[in-house]
Scaffold this motif. Structure first.
Motif, short mmCIF file in Angstrom:
data_model
loop_
_atom_site.label_atom_id
_atom_site.label_comp_id
_atom_site.label_asym_id
_atom_site.label_seq_id
_atom_site.Cartn_x
_atom_site.Cartn_y
_atom_site.Cartn_z
N MET A 79 -40.89 29.67 -20.70
CA MET A 79 -40.90 28.20 -20.71
C MET A 79 -41.98 27.59 -19.81
SD MET A 79 -36.79 27.48 -20.55
CE MET A 79 -37.07 25.71 -20.61
N GLN A 80 -42.48 28.35 -18.86
CA GLN A 80 -43.39 27.77 -17.89
C GLN A 80 -44.64 27.14 -18.50
OE1 GLN A 80 -46.51 28.99 -16.80
NE2 GLN A 80 -46.75 27.58 -15.03
N PRO A 81 -45.30 27.81 -19.49
CA PRO A 81 -46.52 27.20 -20.04
C PRO A 81 -46.27 25.83 -20.67
CG PRO A 81 -46.40 29.52 -20.59
CD PRO A 81 -45.09 29.19 -20.01
N PHE A 82 -45.18 25.71 -21.37
CA PHE A 82 -44.89 24.43 -22.04
C PHE A 82 -44.63 23.33 -21.02
CE2 PHE A 82 -41.95 21.36 -23.84
CZ PHE A 82 -42.62 20.99 -25.00
N ILE A 83 -43.79 23.67 -20.01
CA ILE A 83 -43.47 22.67 -18.98
C ILE A 83 -44.73 22.29 -18.20
CG2 ILE A 83 -42.14 22.29 -16.87
CD1 ILE A 83 -40.00 24.18 -18.04
N ARG A 84 -45.59 23.29 -17.93
CA ARG A 84 -46.82 23.03 -17.18
C ARG A 84 -47.71 22.05 -17.93
NH1 ARG A 84 -50.32 27.98 -17.44
NH2 ARG A 84 -50.54 27.04 -19.50
N ASP A 85 -47.87 22.26 -19.24
CA ASP A 85 -48.74 21.36 -20.01
C ASP A 85 -48.18 19.93 -20.02
OD1 ASP A 85 -50.34 23.50 -20.49
OD2 ASP A 85 -49.48 23.91 -22.50
N SER A 86 -46.86 19.81 -20.11
CA SER A 86 -46.24 18.48 -20.12
C SER A 86 -46.44 17.78 -18.78
CB SER A 86 -44.75 18.58 -20.45
OG SER A 86 -44.58 19.09 -21.75
N LEU B 205 -35.89 19.32 -14.48
CA LEU B 205 -36.05 20.62 -15.15
C LEU B 205 -36.68 21.63 -14.20
CD1 LEU B 205 -35.74 22.30 -17.68
CD2 LEU B 205 -37.97 21.43 -18.47
N VAL B 206 -37.70 21.19 -13.41
CA VAL B 206 -38.32 22.10 -12.46
C VAL B 206 -37.32 22.53 -11.40
CG1 VAL B 206 -40.07 22.26 -10.65
CG2 VAL B 206 -40.65 21.23 -12.86
N GLU B 207 -36.51 21.60 -10.93
CA GLU B 207 -35.51 21.92 -9.93
C GLU B 207 -34.52 22.95 -10.45
OE1 GLU B 207 -32.02 19.64 -7.32
OE2 GLU B 207 -33.23 18.53 -8.77
N LYS B 208 -34.06 22.76 -11.67
CA LYS B 208 -33.09 23.71 -12.24
C LYS B 208 -33.73 25.08 -12.52
CE LYS B 208 -30.18 20.42 -12.06
NZ LYS B 208 -29.31 20.36 -10.89
N MET B 209 -35.00 25.04 -12.94
CA MET B 209 -35.70 26.31 -13.16
C MET B 209 -35.76 27.08 -11.85
SD MET B 209 -36.95 26.90 -16.31
CE MET B 209 -38.43 27.86 -16.07
N THR B 210 -36.04 26.37 -10.76
CA THR B 210 -36.13 27.02 -9.45
C THR B 210 -34.79 27.62 -9.05
OG1 THR B 210 -37.87 25.48 -8.80
CG2 THR B 210 -36.76 26.68 -7.05
N LEU B 211 -33.74 26.97 -9.35
CA LEU B 211 -32.41 27.42 -8.92
C LEU B 211 -31.82 28.51 -9.82
CD1 LEU B 211 -30.80 23.99 -7.91
CD2 LEU B 211 -31.58 25.79 -6.38
N TYR B 212 -32.00 28.37 -11.11
CA TYR B 212 -31.19 29.21 -12.00
C TYR B 212 -31.99 30.06 -13.01
CZ TYR B 212 -27.84 25.74 -10.34
OH TYR B 212 -27.10 24.91 -9.57
N ALA B 213 -33.29 29.80 -13.20
CA ALA B 213 -34.03 30.48 -14.29
C ALA B 213 -34.28 31.96 -13.95
CB ALA B 213 -35.35 29.78 -14.55
N THR B 214 -34.14 32.81 -14.99
CA THR B 214 -34.49 34.23 -14.84
C THR B 214 -35.99 34.38 -15.01
OG1 THR B 214 -34.18 34.66 -17.19
CG2 THR B 214 -32.23 34.85 -15.77
N GLU B 215 -36.46 35.54 -14.72
CA GLU B 215 -37.90 35.80 -14.86
C GLU B 215 -38.34 35.65 -16.30
OE1 GLU B 215 -38.56 39.61 -13.20
OE2 GLU B 215 -38.36 38.93 -11.12
N GLN B 216 -37.49 36.12 -17.22
CA GLN B 216 -37.83 36.02 -18.63
C GLN B 216 -37.93 34.58 -19.05
OE1 GLN B 216 -38.56 38.65 -20.74
NE2 GLN B 216 -39.24 36.97 -22.04
N GLU B 217 -36.99 33.73 -18.56
CA GLU B 217 -36.99 32.30 -18.91
C GLU B 217 -38.20 31.60 -18.31
OE1 GLU B 217 -32.12 31.74 -19.20
OE2 GLU B 217 -33.18 31.28 -17.31
N VAL B 218 -38.59 32.04 -17.11
CA VAL B 218 -39.78 31.44 -16.50
C VAL B 218 -41.02 31.79 -17.32
CG1 VAL B 218 -41.29 31.47 -14.47
CG2 VAL B 218 -38.80 31.35 -14.18
#
Length: 373
Positions: A335-342, A319-332
């Motif tokens: 979603m970032q807080p939730f992924i960070r906590d996990s 998920l982190v890899e795909k976020m780096t490649l394709y996520a927009t700023e809005q998506e970051v």
């Protein structure tokens, strides 16, 4: 020996041959089994006499070379090659004579050995030849100063094999042992006790080194009597060996009986032990199965938990890899807080210590019972 008054042939004379009975006594094979090799039980022209007095052919001795022992009695063969030096001349010559007798008894059309044309009428045991009447007359004239014994083929055909061998033995002459004299047919009638060899009259008279002398027939008779005396002495000694042999057989039978009784007792005791061990085996196998089943369940739970953690880590990495490649700023931002906590939660997970890790079923009790068993 060379005198003009030497006896003429005692065999049949030309023109005086008479018919002999037509009855024939066939040779019995079993009577001459002793002529065969004692190893392979076959006829052989190369029979050797061992020091143990067994007779073997070259084939059997060659097979026995690495052992260098008599295969019949295990007596050592002294020759380094494993092949004895002494030929069994008696058996070899008897085989040759029986072969001649077989020709006489089996064939009614024997040919003369000299002219090769006419039918054979007589047999000369000295020349070992079948002769027709014409060649027989020449033979009589040529050997008129010697006592070659000839017999009619019809008479020989009517004899048994035993009688034929007996007659050829009586008619056999000894030849001089001097080099070349045997080939020239010098008949020996004298025995030199010094060199222990048969001699003709010429050698005895011309060579002063030979002495003392005796008649060759008396010497052969003395040797036969010596062998007979030794054989009688061995017969007396044989009785003690036979008694010892019987005693050893009885001892061997007693040992066999004791061994059989002990074998049966051992089998009984072992069967009892086996029953007890089988019973213990069933109990120990049941205990092992129970402990192992418990261990398998605990390990399965542990494996399942670790496998879940590994899958969560794989999902987080992807998920982190795909976020780096394709996520927009809005998506970051969303979603970032939730992924960070996990991911923090995964970082806080710790592996259990080696001592706290789940162990398989405890088999100490099984090992202790096996040790006691």
């Amino acid at each position: 020996e060379d005198g003009a008054s030497a006896p003429m042939e005692t065999g049949p004379q030309p023109g005086t041959l008479q018919c002999s009975p037509s009855s024939q006594q066939p040779a019995v094979k079993d009577d001459f089994q002793f002529l065969l090799c004692e190893g392979c039980q076959r006829e052989s022209p190369n029979l050797k006499l061992l020091t143990c007095l067994h007779t073997l052919c070259l084939d059997c001795l060659s097979e026995n070379k690495p052992v260098r022992q008599c295969p019949m009695c295990r007596t050592a063969i002294p020759q380094a090659s494993g092949i004895p030096d002494t030929d069994n001349l008696l058996f070899t010559n008897l085989q040759a004579k029986l072969s001649i007798y077989k020709k006489i008894s089996d064939s009614s059309g024997l040919s003369c050995n000299r002219c090769r044309g006419a039918a054979a009428a007589v047999w000369c045991s000295e020349c070992e030849e079948f002769l027709c009447m014409k060649c027989f007359e020449d033979h009589q004239w040529f050997f008129k100063k010697r006592s070659h014994e000839v017999r009619r083929v019809e008479d020989l055909r009517a004899e048994s094999a035993h009688q034929f061998l007996e007659d050829t033995r009586k008619s056999c002459n000894l030849f001089c042992s001097s080099p070349g004299h045997a080939d020239q047919g010098h008949i020996s009638s004298i025995y030199c006790k010094k060199c222990e060899k048969p001699l003709c009259c010429s050698c005895a008279l011309l060579d002063s080194q030979h002495a003392p002398f005796c008649d060759i027939r008396s010497e052969t008779q003395r040797r036969q009597e010596e062998l007979g005396t030794m054989s009688q002495e061995l017969k007396q000694k044989r009785s003690s060996f036979e008694a010892t042999y019987v005693a050893l057989q009885d001892e061997a039978a007693r040992l066999e009986q004791v061994q059989q009784e002990m074998r049966e007792l051992i089998q009984q005791r072992v069967e009892q032990l086996v029953r007890l061990i089988r019973q213990e085996e069933e109990e120990l196998l049941g205990l092992v199965e129970m402990r192992q089943e418990q261990g398998r369940r605990e390990l399965a739970r542990e494996l399942q938990r670790v496998e879940g953690v590994l899958r969560r880590m794989d999902a987080g990495e992807r998920l982190v890899e795909k976020m780096t490649l394709y996520a927009t700023e809005q998506e970051v931002m969303d979603m970032q807080p939730f992924i960070r906590d996990s991911l923090k939660e995964l970082q806080q997970l710790q592996l259990p210590a080696a001592g706290d890790r789940v162990q398989p079923g405890d088999l100490a009790e099984c090992r202790a019972r096996l040790q006691a068993l």
